[in-house]
Design a protein around this motif. Structure first.
Motif, short mmCIF file in Angstrom:
data_model
loop_
_atom_site.label_atom_id
_atom_site.label_comp_id
_atom_site.label_asym_id
_atom_site.label_seq_id
_atom_site.Cartn_x
_atom_site.Cartn_y
_atom_site.Cartn_z
N SER A 50 2.55 -24.17 20.58
CA SER A 50 1.65 -23.53 19.61
C SER A 50 0.20 -23.68 20.05
O SER A 50 -0.60 -22.75 19.90
N GLU A 51 -0.12 -24.84 20.58
CA GLU A 51 -1.48 -25.08 21.04
C GLU A 51 -1.87 -24.08 22.12
O GLU A 51 -2.97 -23.52 22.12
N ARG A 52 -0.93 -23.81 23.05
CA ARG A 52 -1.20 -22.88 24.13
C ARG A 52 -1.28 -21.43 23.60
O ARG A 52 -2.15 -20.66 24.02
N LYS A 87 -3.41 -30.05 14.24
CA LYS A 87 -4.14 -28.78 14.33
C LYS A 87 -3.23 -27.61 14.73
O LYS A 87 -3.24 -26.58 14.04
N PRO A 88 -2.44 -27.75 15.83
CA PRO A 88 -1.58 -26.61 16.17
C PRO A 88 -0.55 -26.31 15.10
O PRO A 88 -0.26 -25.14 14.82
N TRP A 89 -0.03 -27.35 14.44
CA TRP A 89 0.94 -27.09 13.37
C TRP A 89 0.25 -26.48 12.15
O TRP A 89 0.83 -25.64 11.46
N GLY A 90 -0.99 -26.90 11.91
CA GLY A 90 -1.75 -26.29 10.82
C GLY A 90 -1.99 -24.81 11.08
O GLY A 90 -1.88 -23.97 10.16
N LYS A 91 -2.31 -24.48 12.33
CA LYS A 91 -2.52 -23.08 12.69
C LYS A 91 -1.23 -22.28 12.58
O LYS A 91 -1.24 -21.13 12.13
N LEU A 92 -0.12 -22.90 12.98
CA LEU A 92 1.17 -22.20 12.92
C LEU A 92 1.57 -21.95 11.47
O LEU A 92 2.05 -20.85 11.14
N ILE A 93 1.37 -22.93 10.61
CA ILE A 93 1.71 -22.76 9.18
C ILE A 93 0.84 -21.67 8.57
O ILE A 93 1.31 -20.84 7.80
N SER A 94 -0.45 -21.70 8.92
CA SER A 94 -1.36 -20.67 8.42
C SER A 94 -0.95 -19.29 8.91
O SER A 94 -1.03 -18.30 8.16
N TYR A 95 -0.49 -19.22 10.15
CA TYR A 95 -0.06 -17.95 10.73
C TYR A 95 1.18 -17.41 10.00
O TYR A 95 1.35 -16.20 9.86
N CYS A 96 2.02 -18.32 9.53
CA CYS A 96 3.29 -17.93 8.87
C CYS A 96 3.16 -17.86 7.35
O CYS A 96 4.19 -17.79 6.66
N LYS A 97 1.93 -17.90 6.82
CA LYS A 97 1.77 -18.02 5.37
C LYS A 97 2.40 -16.86 4.60
O LYS A 97 2.85 -17.05 3.45
#
Length: 607
Positions: free
Chosen positions: A337-339, A29-39
C-alpha cells in the motif's frame, strides 16, 4: 532522446531498499490511506464482517452442546439412553453449523466481490496516474518498478482484503468467544489453558515485531527485480552484441540475492508460526487432559466438560496461528500500500481543465515561434539557453548538431513533454502554454527512432487512434513510403496481424510508423531520426515521398545524416544548447563554419 540530453538513469537498482538495522516504517499511515481509499465500500465490508462474527459465534456455541451429548451418552451407558434428547441436540447442532456455513459463505462472496472492485479501481487509478505524470518521473524510475506496483502490489492488497481481514475478525471472535465460554464452564481448566497458550502468544508478538522490516524489503526488492528484468530483456539484442551477459547476470544475481535474503527472513519467521502454534495447541490438550482428569476424580466436573474443553482448546489456539498469518499478510500489504499510494501521490502535470483556448488542426497553418526559450532538466544546468527562432508555415526545418546539443530536447519542449523554464513557444501566434497538452499533440504527427507497433493488423497500426482515416488513405500512404508491395505479399495483406511472431525488419517497422504519421491530418510533423533504420535506397524513396506529402505542413527533422536534409528550407545548427548557425544548406556550406565541418566530416568518414 539521447542519454546525454536526458537525466534518465539506469535505475534497475533504484528503489530505496531498507538498510540492515533500519527501523521499520510506520504501518498506520499506509493502512489509514487504504481504509480511506475503501471508504465507499466500508458499509458492505462491515456488513460482511458482521456476518462473519455471527457465523463464528454459532461455531463457538457448538462445543457446549457436545458436552451435553457426551453427558447424556455417559448416563445412558449406566442406564437408559435418552435418544430423543440426543437427537434434539444433534439437530440443533446441525442447524447451528448450517447457519454458520451460510453466513460465512455470504461473507466470503461479499468480500471477494468488493476486493476485486477495489483492485480494479486501484489498477485504473494507477493507469490514469501514469497518463498524468510528467516525463521526468520516468527519467528516474524503471518501467518494471511501475509495473510491479500495478501487478504485485495491487494483487497483494486484494488478497489481504479478501482473506486476511475476514480471518482477523473471525479469529478475534473465536479467540475471545472460546475464552468466555471456557470461563463460564470451569475457571480452573480455563486458567490452565490460558497459561499454556500465553507463552506462544508472547513468542508470536516477538517474531512479528522482528519480521516486519523484511516484508518491506521483500516488496521493494521484488520491484527492483521486475525493473531489471524488463530493462535487460527488452534490450537483450544489445546486451548480446556488447557481451553484456556477464554484467547483466551479475546485477541480476545481486538483486536476486537481496530478494532471497529478505524473502527468506520474512517467510522463515512467518513459517515458524504454524509449528509454534501446533506445539502450544498440543500442550494445551495435555494440560486440559491432566487438569480435567484430576477435577473429574474429585467430582468437580463431568466427562462431557473435558470433551467440550478439548474442542474449545482447538478453537482457542487456532486463532493464534491465524493472527500470525494475518499479521504477516498485513505487513506485506502495508508495504504494498505504501508503494501504491506513494505512486498515486506523485506530483502530476498541471491541471488544464480551466483552459478554454483551442486550436483546430484543420485551421492551423503551422507558423512556429521560439522566443527566448530556456530549459534545463535540472535547475543547475541549462540545456537550451535563450533560444529564439521563427519558422514559417510549410517550411521544412532541420535540426542538426552533435549528441547532447539539445535537438530532441527542443522537440520535447515543442510537444510540451517538458515545460520551458522561461520564454515561450507559439503555434499560429498562440502560446502553447495557453492550450492543453492534448490539443498540442493533436497538431503534430511524429516518427521516432524507436518504432512502436502493437498487436493488431497492419491497417490498425497505421490508423492508430484515428477513426476518420479511409482505406484509400492508408494505401496511398503505404505506396508513398514503398510499403504497399510488401504488405500485399503478407498472408492477409493489410489485415495481417502483427505480433511477436511477425518477421518484420526494423526498416519495415519504421516504414509503418512513417505511414502512420502520414495519415494523421496534422499541420506539423516531427521526424526524429526517422530514416536511421532504413537502407540508402529506401531512404531516398522516403525522402521523395516525404517532400510530396509534407507539402503544406511545417516539418521538424532531426537528423545525423546531413545528406538527408540538404533540401531543408531552414537548418538550425545546435551546439551546447545554443543555435550557433542557421540558414539553408548552400548558405551554411558557404560559411565554412561548424555545419560545414560536420557535413564534410561525414563524407570523409564515408570515404
Amino acid at each position: 532522446m539521447s542519454k546525454s540530453e536526458s537525466p534518465r538513469k539506469n535505475t534497475a537498482m533504484a528503489g530505496g531498499m531498507a538498510a540492515p538495522g533500519e527501523k521499520p516504517k510506520d504501518f498506520k499511515k499506509p493502512w489509514g490511506k487504504l481504509i480511506s481509499y475503501c471508504k465507499s465500500y466500508l458499509p458492505a465490508i462491515i456488513f460482511a464482517l458482521i456476518l462473519a462474527v455471527i457465523g463464528t459465534t454459532f461455531t463457538i456455541i457448538g462445543p457446549n452442546k457436545l458436552s451435553e451429548i457426551t453427558d447424556l451418552i455417559m448416563a445412558g451407558m449406566m442406564g437408559v439412553m435418552d435418544i430423543t434428547a440426543i437427537g434434539n441436540i444433534a439437530m440443533f447442532l446441525a442447524i447451528l453449523y448450517g447457519l454458520s456455513f451460510i453466513f460465512t459463505y455470504i461473507q466470503s462472496f461479499i468480500m471477494a466481490t468488493i476486493t476485486q472492485r477495489i483492485s480494479k479501481r486501484l489498477r485504473t487509478d494507477i493507469s490514469n496516474k501514469i497518463d498524468r505524470l510528467p516525463l521526468k518521473y520516468f527519467d528516474s524510475t524503471t518501467y518494471g518498478d511501475v509495473l510491479s506496483r500495478v501487478t504485485n502490489d495491487v494483487d497483494m492488497i486484494g488478497q489481504t482484503l479478501n482473506q486476511s481481514i475476514g480471518s482477523l475478525v473471525t479469529a478475534a471472535v473465536m479467540f475471545f468467544g472460546s475464552l468466555i465460554m471456557m470461563f463460564s464452564i470451569n475457571v480452573t481448566m480455563t486458567l490452565s489453558a490460558v497459561v499454556a497458550t500465553a507463552i506462544g502468544f508472547a513468542l508470536m508478538i516477538f517474531i512479528i515485531s522482528k519480521s516486519r522490516k523484511y516484508f518491506v524489503r521483500q516488496q521493494e526488492d521484488l520491484g527492483k527485480m521486475n525493473g531489471h528484468i524488463e530493462e535487460i530483456y527488452s534490450g537483450h539484442d544489445v546486451v548480446k552484441v556488447y557481451n553484456g551477459d556477464r554484467e547483466a547476470k551479475q546485477t541480476f544475481n545481486e538483486i536476486n540475492e537481496r530478494l532471497f535474503d529478505s524473502a527468506w527472513r520474512s517467510q522463515f519467521m512467518s513459517g515458524m508460526m504454524m509449528p509454534l502454534m501446533n506445539f502450544i495447541g498440543n500442550l494445551g490438550y495435555v494440560v486440559v487432559c491432566v487438569v480435567g482428569a484430576a477435577l473429574t476424580m474429585n467430582g468437580s466436573i463431568t466427562f462431557g466438560v473435558i470433551v467440550s474443553f478439548m474442542v474449545y482448546i482447538r478453537l482457542f489456539t487456532q486463532p493464534l496461528s491465524q493472527f500470525a498469518q494475518v499479521a504477516t499478510s498485513l505487513q506485506s500489504t502495508a508495504a504494498a500500500s505504501e508503494r501504491v499510494f506513494a505512486f498515486l501521490q506523485e506530483e502530476e502535470l498541471e491541471d488544464e481543465s480551466n483552459k478554454t483556448v483551442t486550436l483546430d488542426a484543420k485551421d492551423v497553418q503551422g507558423n512556429v515561434e521560439f522566443k527566448n526559450v530556456k530549459f534545463g532538466y535540472t535547475k543547475e544546468k541549462l540545456i537550451i539557453k535563450d533560444f529564439s527562432s521563427y519558422i514559417k508555415a510549410g517550411q521544412k526545418v532541420a535540426i542538426v548538431g552533435p549528441t547532447g546539443a539539445g535537438k530532441t530536447t527542443l522537440v520535447n519542449l515543442l510537444m510540451r513533454f517538458y515545460e520551458v523554464d522561461s520564454g515561450e513557444i507559439k503555434i499560429g501566434g498562440v502560446p502553447i502554454q495557453s492550450i492543453t497538452r492534448e490539443n498540442v499533440h493533436e497538431l503534430f504527427c511524429m516518427v521516432l527512432q524507436d518504432t512502436w507497433l502493437f498487436e493488431g493488423t497492419v491497417k490498425e497500426n497505421i490508423m492508430y487512434n484515428k477513426d476518420d482515416v479511409t482505406d484509400e488513405e492508408v494505401v496511398t500512404a503505404c505506396k508513398a513510403v514503398g510499403l504497399h508491395h510488401f504488405i500485399r505479399t503478407l498472408p492477409k495483406g493489410y489485415d495481417t496481424v502483427l505480433d511477436d511472431k511477425s518477421s518484420l525488419s526494423v526498416g519495415q517497422k519504421q516504414l509503418i510508423t512513417i505511414a502512420r504519421a502520414m495519415v494523421k491530418k496534422a499541420p506539423l510533423l516531427i521526424l526524429d531520426e526517422a530514416t536511421s533504420s532504413v537502407d540508402t535506397r529506401t531512404e531516398a524513396l522516403i525522402q521523395e515521398a516525404m517532400d510530396k506529402l509534407m507539402k503544406g505542413k511545417t516539418a521538424f527533422v532531426i537528423a545525423h545524416r546531413l545528406s538527408t536534409i540538404k533540401n531543408a528550407d531552414l537548418i538550425l545548427v545546435m551546439k551546447d544548447g545554443d543555435v550557433i548557425e542557421s540558414g539553408n544548406h548552400e548558405e551554411l556550406i558557404a560559411e565554412k563554419g561548424f555545419y560545414a565541418d560536420l557535413y564534410n566530416s561525414q563524407f570523409e568518414d564515408a570515404s
